[in-house]
Design a protein around this motif. Structure first.
Motif, PDB file in Angstrom:
ATOM      1  N   ARG A 113       0.135 -10.683  -6.475  1.00 42.94           N
ATOM      2  CA  ARG A 113      -0.579 -10.932  -7.757  1.00 42.94           C
ATOM      3  C   ARG A 113      -0.833 -12.605  -7.690  1.00 42.94           C
ATOM      4  NH1 ARG A 113      -0.446 -12.575 -12.645  1.00 42.94           N
ATOM      5  NH2 ARG A 113       1.624 -12.590 -12.794  1.00 42.94           N
ATOM      6  N   ILE A 114       0.298 -13.388  -7.598  1.00 42.01           N
ATOM      7  CA  ILE A 114       0.093 -14.729  -7.683  1.00 42.01           C
ATOM      8  C   ILE A 114      -0.669 -15.176  -6.418  1.00 42.01           C
ATOM      9  CG2 ILE A 114       1.409 -16.844  -7.436  1.00 42.01           C
ATOM     10  CD1 ILE A 114       3.804 -15.546  -9.032  1.00 42.01           C
ATOM     11  N   VAL A 115      -0.329 -14.962  -5.217  1.00 42.74           N
ATOM     12  CA  VAL A 115      -1.050 -15.134  -4.100  1.00 42.74           C
ATOM     13  C   VAL A 115      -2.411 -14.853  -3.969  1.00 42.74           C
ATOM     14  CG1 VAL A 115      -1.210 -15.062  -1.368  1.00 42.74           C
ATOM     15  CG2 VAL A 115       1.143 -15.550  -2.628  1.00 42.74           C
ATOM     16  N   THR A 116      -2.764 -13.652  -4.720  1.00 40.78           N
ATOM     17  CA  THR A 116      -4.205 -13.258  -4.976  1.00 40.78           C
ATOM     18  C   THR A 116      -4.989 -14.358  -5.749  1.00 40.78           C
ATOM     19  OG1 THR A 116      -3.762 -10.780  -4.279  1.00 40.78           O
ATOM     20  CG2 THR A 116      -5.726 -11.225  -5.487  1.00 40.78           C
ATOM     21  N   GLU A 117      -4.131 -14.486  -6.908  1.00 41.33           N
ATOM     22  CA  GLU A 117      -4.792 -15.344  -7.890  1.00 41.33           C
ATOM     23  C   GLU A 117      -5.096 -16.657  -7.127  1.00 41.33           C
ATOM     24  OE1 GLU A 117      -3.284 -17.700 -11.905  1.00 41.33           O
ATOM     25  OE2 GLU A 117      -2.795 -15.610 -11.665  1.00 41.33           O
ATOM     26  N   ILE A 118      -4.252 -17.293  -6.337  1.00 39.77           N
ATOM     27  CA  ILE A 118      -4.579 -18.485  -5.711  1.00 39.77           C
ATOM     28  C   ILE A 118      -5.680 -18.322  -4.906  1.00 39.77           C
ATOM     29  CG2 ILE A 118      -3.640 -20.102  -4.224  1.00 39.77           C
ATOM     30  CD1 ILE A 118      -0.838 -19.641  -5.372  1.00 39.77           C
ATOM     31  N   TYR A 119      -5.972 -17.272  -3.976  1.00 40.51           N
ATOM     32  CA  TYR A 119      -6.884 -17.131  -2.998  1.00 40.51           C
ATOM     33  C   TYR A 119      -8.242 -17.072  -3.827  1.00 40.51           C
ATOM     34  CZ  TYR A 119      -9.933 -14.865   0.039  1.00 40.51           C
ATOM     35  OH  TYR A 119     -11.306 -14.536   0.784  1.00 40.51           O
ATOM     36  N   GLU A 120      -8.166 -16.235  -5.038  1.00 40.57           N
ATOM     37  CA  GLU A 120      -9.460 -16.024  -5.694  1.00 40.57           C
ATOM     38  C   GLU A 120     -10.121 -17.313  -6.432  1.00 40.57           C
ATOM     39  OE1 GLU A 120      -8.746 -12.288  -8.048  1.00 40.57           O
ATOM     40  OE2 GLU A 120      -8.998 -11.198  -6.304  1.00 40.57           O
ATOM     41  N   SER A 121      -8.974 -17.877  -6.889  1.00 37.18           N
ATOM     42  CA  SER A 121      -9.318 -19.334  -7.571  1.00 37.18           C
ATOM     43  C   SER A 121     -10.033 -20.438  -6.727  1.00 37.18           C
ATOM     44  CB  SER A 121      -8.177 -19.850  -8.416  1.00 37.18           C
ATOM     45  OG  SER A 121      -7.198 -20.147  -7.647  1.00 37.18           O
ATOM     46  N   GLY A 122      -9.605 -20.200  -5.044  1.00 46.01           N
ATOM     47  CA  GLY A 122     -10.062 -21.326  -4.218  1.00 46.01           C
ATOM     48  C   GLY A 122      -9.188 -22.545  -4.468  1.00 46.01           C
ATOM     49  N   LEU A 123      -7.882 -22.277  -5.425  1.00 45.83           N
ATOM     50  CA  LEU A 123      -7.105 -23.546  -5.717  1.00 45.83           C
ATOM     51  C   LEU A 123      -6.360 -24.116  -4.274  1.00 45.83           C
ATOM     52  CD1 LEU A 123      -5.584 -25.466  -7.358  1.00 45.83           C
ATOM     53  CD2 LEU A 123      -3.926 -23.790  -7.313  1.00 45.83           C
ATOM     54  N   LEU A 124      -6.076 -23.301  -3.260  1.00 45.44           N
ATOM     55  CA  LEU A 124      -5.228 -23.884  -2.105  1.00 45.44           C
ATOM     56  C   LEU A 124      -6.497 -24.478  -1.408  1.00 45.44           C
ATOM     57  CD1 LEU A 124      -2.881 -23.850  -0.558  1.00 45.44           C
ATOM     58  CD2 LEU A 124      -3.274 -21.638   0.596  1.00 45.44           C
ATOM     59  N   ARG A 125      -7.716 -24.200  -1.133  1.00 43.81           N
ATOM     60  CA  ARG A 125      -8.864 -24.726  -0.361  1.00 43.81           C
ATOM     61  C   ARG A 125      -9.177 -26.237  -1.005  1.00 43.81           C
ATOM     62  NH1 ARG A 125     -12.718 -23.788   3.353  1.00 43.81           N
ATOM     63  NH2 ARG A 125     -12.069 -21.887   3.696  1.00 43.81           N
ATOM     64  N   GLU A 126      -9.130 -25.909  -2.423  1.00 43.05           N
ATOM     65  CA  GLU A 126      -9.444 -27.421  -2.974  1.00 43.05           C
ATOM     66  C   GLU A 126      -8.303 -28.430  -2.925  1.00 43.05           C
ATOM     67  OE1 GLU A 126      -9.393 -28.692  -7.645  1.00 43.05           O
ATOM     68  OE2 GLU A 126     -10.017 -26.853  -7.475  1.00 43.05           O
ATOM     69  N   LEU A 127      -7.040 -28.002  -2.874  1.00 43.90           N
ATOM     70  CA  LEU A 127      -5.947 -28.806  -2.612  1.00 43.90           C
ATOM     71  C   LEU A 127      -5.968 -29.344  -1.006  1.00 43.90           C
ATOM     72  CD1 LEU A 127      -2.961 -26.958  -4.309  1.00 43.90           C
ATOM     73  CD2 LEU A 127      -4.157 -28.956  -5.258  1.00 43.90           C
ATOM     74  N   CYS A 128      -6.311 -28.616  -0.169  1.00 42.86           N
ATOM     75  CA  CYS A 128      -6.528 -28.953   1.231  1.00 42.86           C
ATOM     76  C   CYS A 128      -7.724 -30.132   1.424  1.00 42.86           C
ATOM     77  CB  CYS A 128      -6.788 -27.739   2.150  1.00 42.86           C
ATOM     78  SG  CYS A 128      -5.140 -26.646   2.313  1.00 42.86           S
ATOM     79  N   GLU A 129      -8.745 -29.816   0.736  1.00 42.86           N
ATOM     80  CA  GLU A 129      -9.714 -30.810   0.902  1.00 42.86           C
ATOM     81  C   GLU A 129      -9.340 -32.049   0.276  1.00 42.86           C
ATOM     82  OE1 GLU A 129     -13.102 -28.452  -1.204  1.00 42.86           O
ATOM     83  OE2 GLU A 129     -13.551 -27.445   0.745  1.00 42.86           O
ATOM     84  N   ASN A 130      -8.737 -32.178  -0.862  1.00 36.73           N
ATOM     85  CA  ASN A 130      -8.368 -33.402  -1.327  1.00 36.73           C
ATOM     86  C   ASN A 130      -7.197 -34.130  -0.638  1.00 36.73           C
ATOM     87  OD1 ASN A 130      -9.612 -32.816  -3.887  1.00 36.73           O
ATOM     88  ND2 ASN A 130      -8.049 -31.980  -5.094  1.00 36.73           N
TER      89      ASN A 130
END
Length: 103
Positions: free
Chosen positions: A4-21
């Motif tokens: 559920r946590i990893v799905t939430e991270i995926y759906e929010s786009g948080l990981l991609r945003e952090l990588c871009e930053n």
């Protein structure tokens, strides 16, 4: 709970945003994101849940991104960056790899 946590991270786009930053190259982004999701899914689930509940998971992900992307000993480097260089819009095999020992 971990899924559920990893799905939430995926759906929010948080990981991609952090990588871009952190300036992960757009050429590496898709492969790198997959590796990062694998790191999260393979990590100790109890620790992930604990960091999530304490709102420390974002900081943890930033450190993992930096370590995975910038380290020459990381799994991402060994799988994707060690033997190939991106030059003039093309990936080429790095014949003169500095990490290999000549015996």
């Amino acid at each position: 709970m971990l899924n559920r946590i990893v799905t939430e991270i995926y759906e929010s786009g948080l990981l991609r945003e952090l990588c871009e930053n952190i300036r992960v190259s757009s050429n590496d982004m898709d492969d790198f994101l997959q590796e990062m999701y694998m790191v999260l899914l393979e990590y100790n689930p109890d620790k992930i849940v604990e960091m999530y509940e304490k709102k420390q998971l974002k900081f943890f992900m930033v450190r993992i991104i930096q370590n995975q992307y910038n380290s020459k000993t990381s799994p991402f480097y060994r799988k994707y960056k060690k033997y190939y260089k991106y030059i003039d819009g093309n990936y080429i095999n790095d014949e003169n790899n500095e990490d290999e020992c000549d015996e």
